[in-house]
Design a protein around this motif. Sequence first.
Motif, PDB file in Angstrom:
ATOM      1  N   ARG A  33     -53.866 -17.479  36.211  1.00 22.63           N
ATOM      2  CA  ARG A  33     -53.988 -16.120  35.681  1.00 22.63           C
ATOM      3  C   ARG A  33     -52.659 -15.622  35.123  1.00 22.63           C
ATOM      4  O   ARG A  33     -52.629 -14.943  34.098  1.00 22.63           O
ATOM      5  CB  ARG A  33     -54.481 -15.171  36.764  1.00 22.63           C
ATOM      6  CG  ARG A  33     -55.926 -15.398  37.127  1.00 22.63           C
ATOM      7  CD  ARG A  33     -56.400 -14.431  38.160  1.00 22.63           C
ATOM      8  NE  ARG A  33     -57.788 -14.682  38.505  1.00 22.63           N
ATOM      9  CZ  ARG A  33     -58.450 -13.998  39.412  1.00 22.63           C
ATOM     10  NH1 ARG A  33     -57.851 -13.021  40.069  1.00 22.63           N
ATOM     11  NH2 ARG A  33     -59.702 -14.283  39.670  1.00 22.63           N
ATOM     12  N   VAL A  34     -51.585 -15.948  35.796  1.00 18.20           N
ATOM     13  CA  VAL A  34     -50.266 -15.525  35.321  1.00 18.20           C
ATOM     14  C   VAL A  34     -49.940 -16.204  33.997  1.00 18.20           C
ATOM     15  O   VAL A  34     -49.396 -15.580  33.083  1.00 18.20           O
ATOM     16  CB  VAL A  34     -49.182 -15.810  36.394  1.00 18.20           C
ATOM     17  CG1 VAL A  34     -47.787 -15.648  35.827  1.00 18.20           C
ATOM     18  CG2 VAL A  34     -49.366 -14.901  37.594  1.00 18.20           C
ATOM     19  N   SER A  35     -50.288 -17.472  33.871  1.00 20.01           N
ATOM     20  CA  SER A  35     -50.041 -18.180  32.613  1.00 20.01           C
ATOM     21  C   SER A  35     -50.824 -17.546  31.465  1.00 20.01           C
ATOM     22  O   SER A  35     -50.298 -17.367  30.359  1.00 20.01           O
ATOM     23  CB  SER A  35     -50.428 -19.648  32.740  1.00 20.01           C
ATOM     24  OG  SER A  35     -49.607 -20.292  33.679  1.00 20.01           O
ATOM     25  N   ALA A  36     -52.065 -17.191  31.717  1.00 12.60           N
ATOM     26  CA  ALA A  36     -52.878 -16.542  30.684  1.00 12.60           C
ATOM     27  C   ALA A  36     -52.292 -15.188  30.313  1.00 12.60           C
ATOM     28  O   ALA A  36     -52.224 -14.828  29.131  1.00 12.60           O
ATOM     29  CB  ALA A  36     -54.316 -16.384  31.173  1.00 12.60           C
ATOM     30  N   LEU A  37     -51.841 -14.448  31.304  1.00 15.07           N
ATOM     31  CA  LEU A  37     -51.247 -13.137  31.047  1.00 15.07           C
ATOM     32  C   LEU A  37     -49.950 -13.278  30.254  1.00 15.07           C
ATOM     33  O   LEU A  37     -49.682 -12.490  29.345  1.00 15.07           O
ATOM     34  CB  LEU A  37     -50.985 -12.418  32.370  1.00 15.07           C
ATOM     35  CG  LEU A  37     -50.404 -11.015  32.289  1.00 15.07           C
ATOM     36  CD1 LEU A  37     -51.334 -10.101  31.509  1.00 15.07           C
ATOM     37  CD2 LEU A  37     -50.147 -10.472  33.682  1.00 15.07           C
ATOM     38  N   GLU A  38     -49.146 -14.283  30.569  1.00 17.75           N
ATOM     39  CA  GLU A  38     -47.901 -14.516  29.841  1.00 17.75           C
ATOM     40  C   GLU A  38     -48.178 -14.815  28.368  1.00 17.75           C
ATOM     41  O   GLU A  38     -47.487 -14.294  27.489  1.00 17.75           O
ATOM     42  CB  GLU A  38     -47.128 -15.680  30.455  1.00 17.75           C
ATOM     43  CG  GLU A  38     -46.398 -15.341  31.725  1.00 17.75           C
ATOM     44  CD  GLU A  38     -45.700 -16.550  32.334  1.00 17.75           C
ATOM     45  OE1 GLU A  38     -45.937 -17.684  31.882  1.00 17.75           O
ATOM     46  OE2 GLU A  38     -44.915 -16.342  33.267  1.00 17.75           O
ATOM     47  N   SER A  39     -49.175 -15.635  28.096  1.00 14.26           N
ATOM     48  CA  SER A  39     -49.471 -15.968  26.703  1.00 14.26           C
ATOM     49  C   SER A  39     -49.983 -14.743  25.951  1.00 14.26           C
ATOM     50  O   SER A  39     -49.634 -14.531  24.786  1.00 14.26           O
ATOM     51  CB  SER A  39     -50.468 -17.116  26.619  1.00 14.26           C
ATOM     52  OG  SER A  39     -51.705 -16.751  27.171  1.00 14.26           O
ATOM     53  N   ARG A  40     -50.789 -13.906  26.597  1.00 13.76           N
ATOM     54  CA  ARG A  40     -51.252 -12.675  25.954  1.00 13.76           C
ATOM     55  C   ARG A  40     -50.088 -11.746  25.653  1.00 13.76           C
ATOM     56  O   ARG A  40     -50.009 -11.154  24.579  1.00 13.76           O
ATOM     57  CB  ARG A  40     -52.252 -11.944  26.850  1.00 13.76           C
ATOM     58  CG  ARG A  40     -53.648 -12.544  26.820  1.00 13.76           C
ATOM     59  CD  ARG A  40     -54.626 -11.790  27.700  1.00 13.76           C
ATOM     60  NE  ARG A  40     -54.640 -10.372  27.416  1.00 13.76           N
ATOM     61  CZ  ARG A  40     -55.021  -9.455  28.301  1.00 13.76           C
ATOM     62  NH1 ARG A  40     -55.406  -9.817  29.503  1.00 13.76           N
ATOM     63  NH2 ARG A  40     -55.023  -8.188  27.979  1.00 13.76           N
ATOM     64  N   MET A  41     -49.186 -11.608  26.605  1.00 19.82           N
ATOM     65  CA  MET A  41     -48.042 -10.721  26.421  1.00 19.82           C
ATOM     66  C   MET A  41     -47.108 -11.256  25.336  1.00 19.82           C
ATOM     67  O   MET A  41     -46.545 -10.473  24.563  1.00 19.82           O
ATOM     68  CB  MET A  41     -47.274 -10.544  27.736  1.00 19.82           C
ATOM     69  CG  MET A  41     -48.046  -9.761  28.780  1.00 19.82           C
ATOM     70  SD  MET A  41     -48.526  -8.104  28.241  1.00 19.82           S
ATOM     71  CE  MET A  41     -46.946  -7.326  28.096  1.00 19.82           C
ATOM     72  N   ASP A  42     -46.931 -12.560  25.256  1.00 14.56           N
ATOM     73  CA  ASP A  42     -46.108 -13.145  24.195  1.00 14.56           C
ATOM     74  C   ASP A  42     -46.668 -12.787  22.825  1.00 14.56           C
ATOM     75  O   ASP A  42     -45.929 -12.433  21.911  1.00 14.56           O
ATOM     76  CB  ASP A  42     -46.016 -14.662  24.344  1.00 14.56           C
ATOM     77  CG  ASP A  42     -45.094 -15.090  25.468  1.00 14.56           C
ATOM     78  OD1 ASP A  42     -44.274 -14.267  25.907  1.00 14.56           O
ATOM     79  OD2 ASP A  42     -45.195 -16.258  25.897  1.00 14.56           O
ATOM     80  N   ARG A  44     -48.575 -10.202  22.052  1.00 13.16           N
ATOM     81  CA  ARG A  44     -48.412  -8.766  21.801  1.00 13.16           C
ATOM     82  C   ARG A  44     -46.966  -8.429  21.459  1.00 13.16           C
ATOM     83  O   ARG A  44     -46.701  -7.599  20.581  1.00 13.16           O
ATOM     84  CB  ARG A  44     -48.868  -7.962  23.011  1.00 13.16           C
ATOM     85  CG  ARG A  44     -50.360  -7.965  23.191  1.00 13.16           C
ATOM     86  CD  ARG A  44     -50.770  -7.109  24.352  1.00 13.16           C
ATOM     87  NE  ARG A  44     -52.218  -7.058  24.447  1.00 13.16           N
ATOM     88  CZ  ARG A  44     -52.864  -6.274  25.290  1.00 13.16           C
ATOM     89  NH1 ARG A  44     -52.199  -5.486  26.098  1.00 13.16           N
ATOM     90  NH2 ARG A  44     -54.174  -6.281  25.321  1.00 13.16           N
TER      91      ARG A  44
END
Length: 80
Positions: A33-42, A44
Amino acid sequence: MSGEILTILGVGIALGGLIYTGMARLENRLGGRVSALESRMDGRISALEAQIGELRERMARLEGLLEGLREAITGRAAAG
């Protein structure tokens, strides 16, 4: 050693094993989940950087136009 001490040690080892496996599972789930969140934030953040760059260009253009207008009105170049 008495039977009570062996029982206490056995329960302690069993609880330690349960806690360890539970934490390992939790770490695996959260890691994904953290990896997915990191890619989304990158994504944005990259979009925001692009928008800020565009705004800088537009502001520089407006500043140039205002300087030209000021010079045209006053008949002299702006200081600075």
